[in-house]
Design a protein around this motif. Structure first.
Motif, PDB file in Angstrom:
ATOM      1  N   MET A  65      -3.046   6.919  -7.489  1.00  0.00           N
ATOM      2  CA  MET A  65      -2.954   6.667  -6.072  1.00  0.00           C
ATOM      3  C   MET A  65      -3.057   5.159  -5.827  1.00  0.00           C
ATOM      4  N   THR A  66      -1.947   4.536  -5.557  1.00  0.00           N
ATOM      5  CA  THR A  66      -1.894   3.102  -5.341  1.00  0.00           C
ATOM      6  C   THR A  66      -2.262   2.763  -3.902  1.00  0.00           C
ATOM      7  N   ILE A  67      -3.132   1.760  -3.745  1.00  0.00           N
ATOM      8  CA  ILE A  67      -3.531   1.291  -2.423  1.00  0.00           C
ATOM      9  C   ILE A  67      -3.066  -0.151  -2.277  1.00  0.00           C
ATOM     10  N   VAL A  68      -2.302  -0.401  -1.216  1.00  0.00           N
ATOM     11  CA  VAL A  68      -1.743  -1.730  -0.957  1.00  0.00           C
ATOM     12  C   VAL A  68      -2.262  -2.242   0.380  1.00  0.00           C
ATOM     13  N   ILE A  69      -2.665  -3.517   0.394  1.00  0.00           N
ATOM     14  CA  ILE A  69      -2.996  -4.182   1.653  1.00  0.00           C
ATOM     15  C   ILE A  69      -1.896  -5.204   1.914  1.00  0.00           C
ATOM     16  N   GLY A  70      -1.381  -5.207   3.119  1.00  0.00           N
ATOM     17  CA  GLY A  70      -0.293  -6.110   3.466  1.00  0.00           C
ATOM     18  C   GLY A  70      -0.669  -6.976   4.649  1.00  0.00           C
ATOM     19  N   PHE A  71      -0.306  -8.253   4.566  1.00  0.00           N
ATOM     20  CA  PHE A  71      -0.585  -9.228   5.617  1.00  0.00           C
ATOM     21  C   PHE A  71       0.735  -9.693   6.229  1.00  0.00           C
TER      22      PHE A  71
ATOM     23  N   ILE B  89      -1.905   0.834   2.987  1.00  0.00           N
ATOM     24  CA  ILE B  89      -1.087   2.007   2.648  1.00  0.00           C
ATOM     25  C   ILE B  89      -1.603   2.612   1.352  1.00  0.00           C
ATOM     26  N   LYS B  90      -1.685   3.918   1.332  1.00  0.00           N
ATOM     27  CA  LYS B  90      -2.088   4.631   0.116  1.00  0.00           C
ATOM     28  C   LYS B  90      -1.036   5.677  -0.182  1.00  0.00           C
ATOM     29  N   ASP B  91      -0.373   5.521  -1.303  1.00  0.00           N
ATOM     30  CA  ASP B  91       0.683   6.450  -1.720  1.00  0.00           C
ATOM     31  C   ASP B  91       1.723   6.674  -0.629  1.00  0.00           C
ATOM     32  N   GLY B  92       2.132   5.607   0.041  1.00  0.00           N
ATOM     33  CA  GLY B  92       3.175   5.681   1.049  1.00  0.00           C
ATOM     34  C   GLY B  92       2.716   6.116   2.428  1.00  0.00           C
ATOM     35  N   VAL B  93       1.419   6.367   2.598  1.00  0.00           N
ATOM     36  CA  VAL B  93       0.886   6.789   3.893  1.00  0.00           C
ATOM     37  C   VAL B  93       0.125   5.617   4.513  1.00  0.00           C
ATOM     38  N   VAL B  94       0.473   5.264   5.742  1.00  0.00           N
ATOM     39  CA  VAL B  94      -0.207   4.171   6.441  1.00  0.00           C
ATOM     40  C   VAL B  94      -1.585   4.648   6.887  1.00  0.00           C
ATOM     41  N   LEU B  95      -2.621   3.992   6.373  1.00  0.00           N
ATOM     42  CA  LEU B  95      -3.993   4.342   6.720  1.00  0.00           C
ATOM     43  C   LEU B  95      -4.504   3.529   7.910  1.00  0.00           C
TER      44      LEU B  95
ATOM     45  N   GLY C 275     -11.011   3.238   5.796  1.00  0.00           N
ATOM     46  CA  GLY C 275     -12.073   3.784   4.955  1.00  0.00           C
ATOM     47  C   GLY C 275     -11.943   3.328   3.515  1.00  0.00           C
ATOM     48  N   ILE C 276     -11.457   2.095   3.337  1.00  0.00           N
ATOM     49  CA  ILE C 276     -11.196   1.542   2.013  1.00  0.00           C
ATOM     50  C   ILE C 276     -12.125   0.352   1.763  1.00  0.00           C
ATOM     51  N   LYS C 277     -12.615   0.231   0.537  1.00  0.00           N
ATOM     52  CA  LYS C 277     -13.411  -0.924   0.134  1.00  0.00           C
ATOM     53  C   LYS C 277     -12.477  -1.916  -0.558  1.00  0.00           C
ATOM     54  N   PRO C 278     -12.751  -3.215  -0.441  1.00  0.00           N
ATOM     55  CA  PRO C 278     -11.856  -4.213  -1.062  1.00  0.00           C
ATOM     56  C   PRO C 278     -11.589  -3.962  -2.548  1.00  0.00           C
ATOM     57  N   GLU C 279     -12.589  -3.498  -3.274  1.00  0.00           N
ATOM     58  CA  GLU C 279     -12.408  -3.283  -4.715  1.00  0.00           C
ATOM     59  C   GLU C 279     -11.480  -2.108  -5.036  1.00  0.00           C
ATOM     60  N   GLU C 280     -11.131  -1.308  -4.036  1.00  0.00           N
ATOM     61  CA  GLU C 280     -10.212  -0.186  -4.241  1.00  0.00           C
ATOM     62  C   GLU C 280      -8.743  -0.602  -4.119  1.00  0.00           C
ATOM     63  N   ILE C 281      -8.484  -1.804  -3.643  1.00  0.00           N
ATOM     64  CA  ILE C 281      -7.109  -2.265  -3.417  1.00  0.00           C
ATOM     65  C   ILE C 281      -6.445  -2.606  -4.753  1.00  0.00           C
ATOM     66  N   ASP C 282      -5.230  -2.085  -4.931  1.00  0.00           N
ATOM     67  CA  ASP C 282      -4.484  -2.298  -6.169  1.00  0.00           C
ATOM     68  C   ASP C 282      -3.475  -3.431  -6.073  1.00  0.00           C
ATOM     69  N   CYS C 283      -2.983  -3.694  -4.865  1.00  0.00           N
ATOM     70  CA  CYS C 283      -1.870  -4.633  -4.718  1.00  0.00           C
ATOM     71  C   CYS C 283      -1.961  -5.327  -3.357  1.00  0.00           C
ATOM     72  N   ILE C 284      -1.500  -6.564  -3.309  1.00  0.00           N
ATOM     73  CA  ILE C 284      -1.464  -7.331  -2.062  1.00  0.00           C
ATOM     74  C   ILE C 284      -0.014  -7.679  -1.750  1.00  0.00           C
ATOM     75  N   ALA C 285       0.386  -7.443  -0.505  1.00  0.00           N
ATOM     76  CA  ALA C 285       1.732  -7.793  -0.042  1.00  0.00           C
ATOM     77  C   ALA C 285       1.598  -8.733   1.152  1.00  0.00           C
ATOM     78  N   TYR C 286       2.597  -9.583   1.365  1.00  0.00           N
ATOM     79  CA  TYR C 286       2.550 -10.515   2.488  1.00  0.00           C
ATOM     80  C   TYR C 286       3.957 -10.941   2.884  1.00  0.00           C
ATOM     81  N   THR C 287       4.074 -11.390   4.130  1.00  0.00           N
ATOM     82  CA  THR C 287       5.355 -11.942   4.561  1.00  0.00           C
ATOM     83  C   THR C 287       5.427 -13.385   4.109  1.00  0.00           C
ATOM     84  N   LYS C 288       6.629 -13.834   3.837  1.00  0.00           N
ATOM     85  CA  LYS C 288       6.837 -15.212   3.409  1.00  0.00           C
ATOM     86  C   LYS C 288       8.070 -15.729   4.129  1.00  0.00           C
ATOM     87  N   GLY C 289       7.934 -16.889   4.726  1.00  0.00           N
ATOM     88  CA  GLY C 289       9.075 -17.493   5.416  1.00  0.00           C
ATOM     89  C   GLY C 289      10.154 -17.889   4.428  1.00  0.00           C
TER      90      GLY C 289
END
Length: 87
Positions: free
Chosen positions: A1-7, A19-25, A65-79
């Protein structure tokens, strides 16, 4: 179960989604609003985003309901930088 945080902070909004497994939390955001008739100045928008990003991140983690240490990947916008003469 992959957890992604996106900025996202590419316009007048700063947002953090989780997002966790394609579901927006969670997907909280803050909007920078200028006085009527005025446009967005990049420096003012950046100042707003810097002032809000930690609170929005905390909100996203709490709502998801996620702790920072549970995050697997970071995504972000880039100009994009466009080279002269390229459209």
């Amino acid at each position: 179960m992959t957890i992604v945080i996106g900025f996202e902070g590419s316009a007048n909004k700063i947002g953090v989604g989780i997002i966790k497994d394609g579901v927006v939390l969670s997907n909280p955001r803050r909007t920078y609003i200028t006085p009527p008739g005025q446009g967005f100045l990049p420096s003012d928008t950046a100042k707003h985003h810097r002032a809000c990003v930690l609170d929005v991140t905390s909100d996203a983690l709490e709502l998801a309901g996620i702790k920072p240490e549970e995050i697997d990947c970071i995504a972000y916008t880039k100009g994009m930088k466009i080279k002269p003469g390229v459209t």
